[in-house]
Design an enzyme around this catalytic site. Sequence first.
Site, PDB file in Angstrom:
ATOM      1  N   ASP B 172      53.210 -99.094 -10.321  1.00  0.00           N
ATOM      2  CA  ASP B 172      51.884 -99.466  -9.817  1.00  0.00           C
ATOM      3  C   ASP B 172      50.824 -99.416 -10.918  1.00  0.00           C
ATOM      4  O   ASP B 172      50.755 -98.457 -11.666  1.00  0.00           O
ATOM      5  CB  ASP B 172      51.434 -98.465  -8.732  1.00  0.00           C
ATOM      6  N   HIS B 174      47.471-100.897 -10.050  1.00  0.00           N
ATOM      7  CA  HIS B 174      46.261-100.797  -9.224  1.00  0.00           C
ATOM      8  C   HIS B 174      44.975-101.022  -9.993  1.00  0.00           C
ATOM      9  O   HIS B 174      44.055-100.216  -9.950  1.00  0.00           O
ATOM     10  CB  HIS B 174      46.209 -99.426  -8.532  1.00  0.00           C
ATOM     11  N   ASP B 201      52.105-103.874  -6.844  1.00  0.00           N
ATOM     12  CA  ASP B 201      50.816-103.167  -6.729  1.00  0.00           C
ATOM     13  C   ASP B 201      49.973-103.295  -7.993  1.00  0.00           C
ATOM     14  O   ASP B 201      49.579-102.309  -8.623  1.00  0.00           O
ATOM     15  CB  ASP B 201      51.041-101.697  -6.366  1.00  0.00           C
ATOM     16  N   ASP B 204      43.979-103.829  -6.281  1.00  0.00           N
ATOM     17  CA  ASP B 204      43.307-102.907  -5.358  1.00  0.00           C
ATOM     18  C   ASP B 204      42.995-101.565  -6.003  1.00  0.00           C
ATOM     19  O   ASP B 204      43.765-101.059  -6.822  1.00  0.00           O
ATOM     20  CB  ASP B 204      44.135-102.648  -4.082  1.00  0.00           C
ATOM     21  N   ARG B 205      41.907-101.016  -5.605  1.00  0.00           N
ATOM     22  CA  ARG B 205      41.413 -99.704  -6.040  1.00  0.00           C
ATOM     23  C   ARG B 205      40.786 -99.713  -7.422  1.00  0.00           C
ATOM     24  O   ARG B 205      39.658 -99.296  -7.597  1.00  0.00           O
ATOM     25  CB  ARG B 205      42.506 -98.631  -5.986  1.00  0.00           C
ATOM     26  N   ASN B 233      53.341-103.825  -1.903  1.00  0.00           N
ATOM     27  CA  ASN B 233      52.713-103.929  -0.586  1.00  0.00           C
ATOM     28  C   ASN B 233      51.226-104.264  -0.680  1.00  0.00           C
ATOM     29  O   ASN B 233      50.620-104.702   0.307  1.00  0.00           O
ATOM     30  CB  ASN B 233      52.932-102.659   0.253  1.00  0.00           C
ATOM     31  N   HIS B 234      50.655-104.119  -1.872  1.00  0.00           N
ATOM     32  CA  HIS B 234      49.259-104.508  -2.027  1.00  0.00           C
ATOM     33  C   HIS B 234      49.059-105.961  -2.409  1.00  0.00           C
ATOM     34  O   HIS B 234      47.925-106.428  -2.505  1.00  0.00           O
ATOM     35  CB  HIS B 234      48.558-103.598  -3.047  1.00  0.00           C
ATOM     36  N   HIS B 285      59.744-102.494  -4.921  1.00  0.00           N
ATOM     37  CA  HIS B 285      58.518-101.713  -4.901  1.00  0.00           C
ATOM     38  C   HIS B 285      58.571-100.434  -4.057  1.00  0.00           C
ATOM     39  O   HIS B 285      58.185 -99.363  -4.510  1.00  0.00           O
ATOM     40  CB  HIS B 285      57.346-102.575  -4.426  1.00  0.00           C
ATOM     41  N   ARG B 391      52.758 -93.550   6.399  1.00  0.00           N
ATOM     42  CA  ARG B 391      52.203 -94.847   6.079  1.00  0.00           C
ATOM     43  C   ARG B 391      52.040 -95.728   7.300  1.00  0.00           C
ATOM     44  O   ARG B 391      51.197 -96.615   7.324  1.00  0.00           O
ATOM     45  CB  ARG B 391      53.147 -95.584   5.133  1.00  0.00           C
ATOM     46  N   HIS B 418      55.384 -97.270  -5.696  1.00  0.00           N
ATOM     47  CA  HIS B 418      54.758 -97.113  -4.379  1.00  0.00           C
ATOM     48  C   HIS B 418      54.167 -95.737  -4.094  1.00  0.00           C
ATOM     49  O   HIS B 418      53.285 -95.589  -3.268  1.00  0.00           O
ATOM     50  CB  HIS B 418      55.796 -97.451  -3.296  1.00  0.00           C
TER      51      HIS B 418
END
Lengths: 190, 662
Positions: B172, B174, B201, B204-205, B233-234, B285, B391, B418
Site C-alpha cells: 500500500d 496510499h 491501494d 486515498d488518505r 480495495n481502494h 492485495h 472490515r 491491505h
Amino acid sequence: MRFGHVLHLFSTAGSDALRPAGVCRRGPARARPGPRRYGDSAGGCHGGEGERRGDIGCIVRSLGCFPSEAELRELLAKLVQEEEDEEATRFIHMEKFLPVMTKVLLDRSYWPIREDVLLHAFEALDENKCGYITKEDLVKYLTEEGEPFTEEEMEEMLSIALDPETDTLHYRDYLSKLVVDETKIFPFHV
Amino acid sequence: MGCNRSVPDRRSERVIKAAILIQKWYRATMARIEMRRRYSLSIFRSIEYADEQDQLQLSKFFSFMLDHYTNLDSVSPISTSPTDPQVVGECLHITEFEEKIDVPDSYYGPRLSFPLTVGDANALIHAFRNKQRLHPHYVLQLLCETRRVLKLMPNITHLSTSYSKDITICGDLHGNLDDLLLIFYKNGVPSEQNRYVFNGDYVDRGKNSLEILIILFAFFLIYPNNISLNRGNHEDYLMNLRYGFTKEVSSKYKEHSTQILYLLQDVFSWLPLATIIDNKVLILHGGISDTTNLDFLKALERNKLKSLLRPPKSAGGRHDQKEGISTTGLSKHTANQHDAGKTQHDSSLSSTEPSGSNLPAGPTQEEWKQILDVLWSDPRSQNGCKPNKSRGAGCYFGPDVTAKIFQRYNLKILIRSHEFKREGYDISHGGKVITIFSASNYYEEGSNRGAYVKLDPELIPRFVQFQSSKHTRSLNILERVGTIESSALKSLQELIYAHRSELISAFAQYDLNGTGCISVPDWAAAMESVLKLELPWRMLRPRLAQMNPDGQVDFMSCFYDLKMDQPIKEAQPALVETLCRYRKDLEIIFNIINKDNSGLISLEEFSQTWRLFTSHVGIDVQDDSLDKLVLSIDHNKDGHIDFNEFLEAFHFVHRVEEKENS
C-alpha cells in the site's frame, strides 16, 4: 483491590497491537511457551510485530513495576515450565500469566523507584558533583556496568537526555522531564 | 585483587548499584512509552476499521442514491451509472484530447509524447518532486493509453524470475509520494532488469495519490511486461469519495476532474486482480477465502466491477434480501431510462443493470464474492474462514485455508498487503503469508515504517524497510510517541463527542444514585458498548476522563475538552450532534446529488435526502427541526443551499486549540 483491572487490561485489549504476542488470551492447548532468549531483549520492547520476545517485560513494566533484567528472568522462569523446541510459538497463556502477575502486584515486588533515589544514583555516577555527566562516562557506565544497555537503548537514551551542544546529561532536568510526564499517565501504583 | 582495595571497591560497588537502578528505571520508562505507542496505533486502527465498516453499511444507501439520481442528460460521472456512452465514446481515442484540450505555451510542466520513454517518466518524477502539476490534457491521454494496455492484460499476470535478478514487491502506498520516491531511490526505478509488482491501494488518505498513479502508469506503459499493478480495495470510486482521492482530484483539476475521475473508474476496473511469480508465489492485495478459485478468477470479466461496494443486483430484479432499501421500484425506473438512452454499446463495458433489458448481465454474486475476498480479506492465526467483522467485507482466513489453497495450486508463498504493519512487513502462517505495507508514517509522522520485499530467483524473500520524514533532524522517541499519541487521542475524543447522547445514557444506567460518578469497570463497559471499539479503556482512562478522590470516574469530564461549534442558534443540540457525526457521509451523498458540480442543492432535495438518510441509518430526528435549520441557512432565500459551506459549519473544536488560537 484494584488489581482487578489487570485482568481486564488484557481482555479488553482486543486488537493485536496491544495484545502482545507474548501473552495469548485463549490459544490452542498445544501452544506451549518456548524458551525465552534471555539476551538483551528480555526486557526491551524494540521488536516489531514479527518479534515475539520481550513483551512480558513490557507488560510488567507498564503496570508500574520496575523489575531488573534478572528479576524478569526469574518471573519468566515461573511462567515457562519446560523447554520447548525453537519452532514453538513462544506464547504464554493468560490463565498462567494472570495469577503470577496479580501476586507480583499484591506483593509489591519490583516496587517503583522514588525520584530522590534516582537522583542519588545519578549523583553516584557524577564523580565531580557538577550536576552533569559527560556522554563518555554515561555510555561507559551504562553499557559496561550493571545490566548493560544495548547499543540501541543507549542511543535512544542519549537522544532524549543529551544536551547536544555540550554532550552532557544534566540529570536533574532530565528527570524532571521524564518523571513528571509518567506519573500523570500511569497511575497504576498499587 | 591487590592492595588498596577497600575505597575503590566501595566506589565501584556504588557505581554498579547506581547503574542498575538507572537501567531499571529507564527500561520501565521506555516500556511505558512503548505502551503509549501501542495503544495509539490501536486507536488509529480501530477507528479506521470502524469507519470502513460504516462505509460499507452505507454503500447500499449510496448505491440507492446513485441509481435514483441517474440522469442521462448530464455528464457528471459521480451521479451517473458508470456507462454513460457519451463520455465513454469520448475516451476511445487519444487524439480526441489533442483537439479538445489545449495546452497553453505558458505551461512549463512535462509534455508527454506517446509512446512514452524513460525520459518522460523521469520528467514526471522531477516535476512532482517540485510540486508541479501535469496538465489535464496529458493526464487524460495517459489514462486512456493505460486503459488500452490494461485491457490486453489477463486477470492474473504471470511473471518469471528467470530473466532478471530480483523482483521487488511493494504494498500500500496510499498517496504517499515520498515513500514511492524513497523506494525508487533505494531500489532503482522500474526497468527491464529491475522488475516491480505493486500490490494495490495507491490512492486515498495521502496527498499525492494522483501523482503516484501517473508515475506508476507511465512506467507501466514503458515496460508493460516488467511492472505489474494489482488492484486494491481502494481502487474503487465509492471508497475514493470518502477517503480523499476524489477530493484530491477535484481540487487539483477543477474543470477536468469529472472527466479524469470518470476515466479512472474504468482504469481501476481494468487493473489485474493478482500476479503469480514462477507459478509459486501468489501476490494479491487482501487475501483469500476457503472458496477462492484461481481458475474462476482467471476467467471472469474483471472490469464489470467498478465498485466492490455495490452489491450486484440479482437477476430478474428480484428483491435482494441483503439490501436494506427495497429497490425494485427503482430498478424498473432505471431500466426504463437505460433502454431509452443507450445508443452504441461496447460489450466490454457492461454495467450492473437488471436483466430484463437486452444488455449484457452485470457481475454475478459469485464473481462479486470472489473478487471481494481477494481484495478485502485478512489472515488470522486461528484456523477456519470467518466473515471479516472488522472490515465488514471479505474474510479472516486461517493457516488451514492457506495450506489448502497452496496444496491445490502448488504454491509456496502468498504475498499480500491491505493491513497496516508497524515494521512495514509481517510474516504469518508459518512463513507462508507475507504482508507488505509500503506507506510509512501512515497514521501520523513516526507511526510506522514502510517496507518492500525482494524475491530472488530462488524465491527467497528479503525485506527492506524505510521511513520517510519531513523533519531535518530525527525526532527522539518521546517526541515521536507524543505526536502519535496526541493525534490518536484527538480522533478518539471526536468520536466520543459524536456519540455524546448515547454515552450519557449508557453512563446513567450505571449511575443509580445520580452522583455523576461511576466505577472504572462500568465506565469502560459503557464506552465499549457505545463506541464498539475494542480498546484498552482502563489504560486510556487517564487521558479521557477525570477521576474523583474516591477512585470513581466523573463521566461528564469525557466531554470537557471538546465542544461543537454551534453555527446556527436555531439548531437543536441533538441535530447538531447528528450532523457532526455524519458529516463525511452527508458530504458524499450531496456530491452524488450534485450533478453539475455547482455545490448547490435545492432545499427540497436537501430535506428529502436527509429524511432518507436518517431513516436508513435509523436516527430519530424530529421533522420540523431540520426544516427550520434549512430555512435559516438559505441566506439569499433562493431555494438553494451551498452544502459544502453548510457542512463545514458542523465540526468539533478542541478547547485546548481554541485557547491557543485566541
